[in-house]
Design a protein around this motif. Structure first.
Motif, PDB file in Angstrom:
ATOM      1  N   HIS A   1      -0.037  -0.245 -10.247  1.00 50.67           N
ATOM      2  CA  HIS A   1       0.021  -1.062  -9.033  1.00 50.67           C
ATOM      3  C   HIS A   1      -1.003  -0.707  -7.965  1.00 50.67           C
ATOM      4  O   HIS A   1      -1.261  -1.522  -7.074  1.00 50.67           O
ATOM      5  N   PHE A   2      -1.578   0.488  -8.027  1.00 46.01           N
ATOM      6  CA  PHE A   2      -2.457   0.924  -6.935  1.00 46.01           C
ATOM      7  C   PHE A   2      -3.829   1.370  -7.415  1.00 46.01           C
ATOM      8  O   PHE A   2      -4.533   2.052  -6.674  1.00 46.01           O
ATOM      9  N   SER A   3      -4.229   0.970  -8.590  1.00 45.08           N
ATOM     10  CA  SER A   3      -5.527   1.367  -9.109  1.00 45.08           C
ATOM     11  C   SER A   3      -6.639   0.882  -8.177  1.00 45.08           C
ATOM     12  O   SER A   3      -6.695  -0.286  -7.811  1.00 45.08           O
ATOM     13  N   GLY A   4      -7.487   1.812  -7.768  1.00 42.31           N
ATOM     14  CA  GLY A   4      -8.639   1.445  -6.951  1.00 42.31           C
ATOM     15  C   GLY A   4      -8.367   1.251  -5.470  1.00 42.31           C
ATOM     16  O   GLY A   4      -9.230   0.776  -4.746  1.00 42.31           O
ATOM     17  N   LYS A   5      -7.151   1.605  -4.999  1.00 39.87           N
ATOM     18  CA  LYS A   5      -6.889   1.486  -3.563  1.00 39.87           C
ATOM     19  C   LYS A   5      -5.991   2.619  -3.090  1.00 39.87           C
ATOM     20  O   LYS A   5      -5.188   3.145  -3.856  1.00 39.87           O
ATOM     21  N   ASN A   6      -6.175   2.993  -1.844  1.00 37.30           N
ATOM     22  CA  ASN A   6      -5.375   4.072  -1.266  1.00 37.30           C
ATOM     23  C   ASN A   6      -3.909   3.666  -1.163  1.00 37.30           C
ATOM     24  O   ASN A   6      -3.590   2.512  -0.897  1.00 37.30           O
ATOM     25  N   MET A   7      -3.038   4.650  -1.383  1.00 34.83           N
ATOM     26  CA  MET A   7      -1.602   4.389  -1.308  1.00 34.83           C
ATOM     27  C   MET A   7      -0.876   5.642  -0.837  1.00 34.83           C
ATOM     28  O   MET A   7      -1.449   6.731  -0.824  1.00 34.83           O
ATOM     29  N   ALA A   8       0.377   5.456  -0.454  1.00 33.02           N
ATOM     30  CA  ALA A   8       1.212   6.577  -0.022  1.00 33.02           C
ATOM     31  C   ALA A   8       2.550   6.523  -0.746  1.00 33.02           C
ATOM     32  O   ALA A   8       2.993   5.459  -1.181  1.00 33.02           O
ATOM     33  N   TYR A   9       3.169   7.684  -0.835  1.00 29.61           N
ATOM     34  CA  TYR A   9       4.453   7.840  -1.507  1.00 29.61           C
ATOM     35  C   TYR A   9       5.490   8.228  -0.455  1.00 29.61           C
ATOM     36  O   TYR A   9       5.302   9.186   0.288  1.00 29.61           O
ATOM     37  N   ILE A  10       6.575   7.453  -0.391  1.00 30.05           N
ATOM     38  CA  ILE A  10       7.689   7.758   0.497  1.00 30.05           C
ATOM     39  C   ILE A  10       8.890   8.104  -0.374  1.00 30.05           C
ATOM     40  O   ILE A  10       9.317   7.299  -1.200  1.00 30.05           O
ATOM     41  N   SER A  11       9.398   9.310  -0.180  1.00 27.03           N
ATOM     42  CA  SER A  11      10.569   9.772  -0.915  1.00 27.03           C
ATOM     43  C   SER A  11      11.780   9.629  -0.007  1.00 27.03           C
ATOM     44  O   SER A  11      11.908  10.364   0.972  1.00 27.03           O
ATOM     45  N   ASN A  12      12.646   8.670  -0.308  1.00 28.55           N
ATOM     46  CA  ASN A  12      13.845   8.433   0.488  1.00 28.55           C
ATOM     47  C   ASN A  12      14.973   9.256  -0.127  1.00 28.55           C
ATOM     48  O   ASN A  12      15.594   8.851  -1.094  1.00 28.55           O
ATOM     49  N   ARG A  13      15.236  10.406   0.448  1.00 24.79           N
ATOM     50  CA  ARG A  13      16.162  11.365  -0.156  1.00 24.79           C
ATOM     51  C   ARG A  13      17.588  11.138   0.341  1.00 24.79           C
ATOM     52  O   ARG A  13      18.103  11.889   1.149  1.00 24.79           O
ATOM     53  N   VAL A  14      18.182  10.089  -0.211  1.00 25.49           N
ATOM     54  CA  VAL A  14      19.565   9.755   0.135  1.00 25.49           C
ATOM     55  C   VAL A  14      20.564  10.481  -0.756  1.00 25.49           C
ATOM     56  O   VAL A  14      21.745  10.530  -0.448  1.00 25.49           O
ATOM     57  N   SER A  15      20.092  11.044  -1.855  1.00 24.54           N
ATOM     58  CA  SER A  15      20.941  11.767  -2.797  1.00 24.54           C
ATOM     59  C   SER A  15      20.438  13.201  -2.934  1.00 24.54           C
ATOM     60  O   SER A  15      19.290  13.501  -2.623  1.00 24.54           O
ATOM     61  N   SER A  16      21.280  14.046  -3.470  1.00 23.44           N
ATOM     62  CA  SER A  16      20.898  15.428  -3.725  1.00 23.44           C
ATOM     63  C   SER A  16      20.356  15.520  -5.151  1.00 23.44           C
ATOM     64  O   SER A  16      21.002  15.083  -6.099  1.00 23.44           O
ATOM     65  N   PHE A  17      19.154  16.097  -5.288  1.00 27.86           N
ATOM     66  CA  PHE A  17      18.546  16.270  -6.603  1.00 27.86           C
ATOM     67  C   PHE A  17      17.616  17.469  -6.550  1.00 27.86           C
ATOM     68  O   PHE A  17      17.339  18.015  -5.478  1.00 27.86           O
TER      69      PHE A  17
ATOM     70  N   ASP B   1       0.793  -1.222   0.000  1.00 26.93           N
ATOM     71  CA  ASP B   1       0.000   0.000   0.000  1.00 26.93           C
ATOM     72  C   ASP B   1       0.834   1.285   0.000  1.00 26.93           C
ATOM     73  O   ASP B   1       0.333   2.353   0.302  1.00 26.93           O
ATOM     74  N   PHE B   2       2.102   1.163  -0.335  1.00 33.74           N
ATOM     75  CA  PHE B   2       2.948   2.347  -0.489  1.00 33.74           C
ATOM     76  C   PHE B   2       4.110   2.019  -1.408  1.00 33.74           C
ATOM     77  O   PHE B   2       4.366   0.863  -1.718  1.00 33.74           O
ATOM     78  N   LEU B   3       4.793   3.067  -1.846  1.00 33.41           N
ATOM     79  CA  LEU B   3       6.006   2.870  -2.621  1.00 33.41           C
ATOM     80  C   LEU B   3       7.090   3.767  -2.051  1.00 33.41           C
ATOM     81  O   LEU B   3       6.804   4.780  -1.402  1.00 33.41           O
ATOM     82  N   ILE B   4       8.323   3.355  -2.281  1.00 33.81           N
ATOM     83  CA  ILE B   4       9.481   4.140  -1.868  1.00 33.81           C
ATOM     84  C   ILE B   4      10.250   4.480  -3.135  1.00 33.81           C
ATOM     85  O   ILE B   4      10.563   3.597  -3.939  1.00 33.81           O
ATOM     86  N   LYS B   5      10.526   5.759  -3.293  1.00 30.06           N
ATOM     87  CA  LYS B   5      11.281   6.218  -4.463  1.00 30.06           C
ATOM     88  C   LYS B   5      12.579   6.845  -3.984  1.00 30.06           C
ATOM     89  O   LYS B   5      12.584   7.665  -3.070  1.00 30.06           O
ATOM     90  N   GLN B   6      13.688   6.432  -4.611  1.00 26.04           N
ATOM     91  CA  GLN B   6      15.008   6.995  -4.336  1.00 26.04           C
ATOM     92  C   GLN B   6      15.548   7.570  -5.635  1.00 26.04           C
ATOM     93  O   GLN B   6      15.885   6.824  -6.557  1.00 26.04           O
ATOM     94  N   VAL B   7      15.616   8.888  -5.691  1.00 26.51           N
ATOM     95  CA  VAL B   7      16.104   9.569  -6.883  1.00 26.51           C
ATOM     96  C   VAL B   7      17.629   9.571  -6.858  1.00 26.51           C
ATOM     97  O   VAL B   7      18.245   9.741  -5.814  1.00 26.51           O
ATOM     98  N   ARG B   8      18.217   9.387  -8.022  1.00 25.47           N
ATOM     99  CA  ARG B   8      19.666   9.357  -8.140  1.00 25.47           C
ATOM    100  C   ARG B   8      20.283  10.754  -7.989  1.00 25.47           C
ATOM    101  O   ARG B   8      19.636  11.768  -8.253  1.00 25.47           O
ATOM    102  N   GLU B   9      21.523  10.779  -7.596  1.00 30.36           N
ATOM    103  CA  GLU B   9      22.296  12.011  -7.388  1.00 30.36           C
ATOM    104  C   GLU B   9      22.263  12.904  -8.628  1.00 30.36           C
ATOM    105  O   GLU B   9      22.464  12.433  -9.749  1.00 30.36           O
ATOM    106  N   GLY B  10      21.979  14.199  -8.405  1.00 29.08           N
ATOM    107  CA  GLY B  10      22.062  15.189  -9.463  1.00 29.08           C
ATOM    108  C   GLY B  10      20.904  15.238 -10.440  1.00 29.08           C
ATOM    109  O   GLY B  10      20.905  16.057 -11.361  1.00 29.08           O
ATOM    110  N   GLU B  11      19.906  14.403 -10.271  1.00 27.61           N
ATOM    111  CA  GLU B  11      18.775  14.372 -11.205  1.00 27.61           C
ATOM    112  C   GLU B  11      17.867  15.584 -11.006  1.00 27.61           C
ATOM    113  O   GLU B  11      17.868  16.224  -9.958  1.00 27.61           O
TER     114      GLU B  11
END
Length: 134
Positions: free
Chosen positions: A46-62, A19-29
């Protein structure tokens, strides 16, 4: 809770959970409309028809164009956004970005706290949806 999909995109990695996703953006993007369209496609798949959350794991600078949050409005089932960072500059930037998202948006210094928070939000939204159908 098990991860069931992983995407390795040019600009980021995306980890899909129940019910959630984690996104890690690459350095400098730079995150702009093109990257947001790819994100929306994955969310709809992946989440059509159901509640979801977005987690942004900011390990890089972008960089992120705050206007992409307007695009997020086309994902009505995205009920929360959590940002993970312990760096003050990134935390300030995320707090600015929060103005552009209509739902709950918070910043955390670790993944565990972010996951607990999004689960609470999703559970609350699911109960609200259930009550509306009764």
């Amino acid at each position: 809770m098990g991860m069931f999909h992983y995407y390795d995109l040019d600009h980021a990695e995306i980890f899909i959970f129940d019910d959630f996703l984690i996104k890690q953006v690459r350095e400098g993007e730079v995150i702009d409309m093109k990257e947001t369209e790819a994100f929306i496609t994955i969310v709809k798949k992946h989440f059509s028809g159901k509640n979801m959350a977005y987690i942004s794991n900011r390990v890089s600078s972008f960089s992120i164009n705050p206007l992409v949050y307007k695009e997020a409005d086309v994902i009505p089932n995205m009920v929360a956004i959590a940002v993970i960072s312990s760096e003050e500059k990134i935390t300030k930037s995320a707090k600015y970005e929060s103005q552009f998202f209509k739902g709950p948006f918070d910043v955390f210094d670790n993944l565990n706290d972010a996951i607990k928070w999004v689960h609470k939000i999703i559970e609350k939204e699911n109960k609200k949806d259930l009550n509306q159908h009764v």
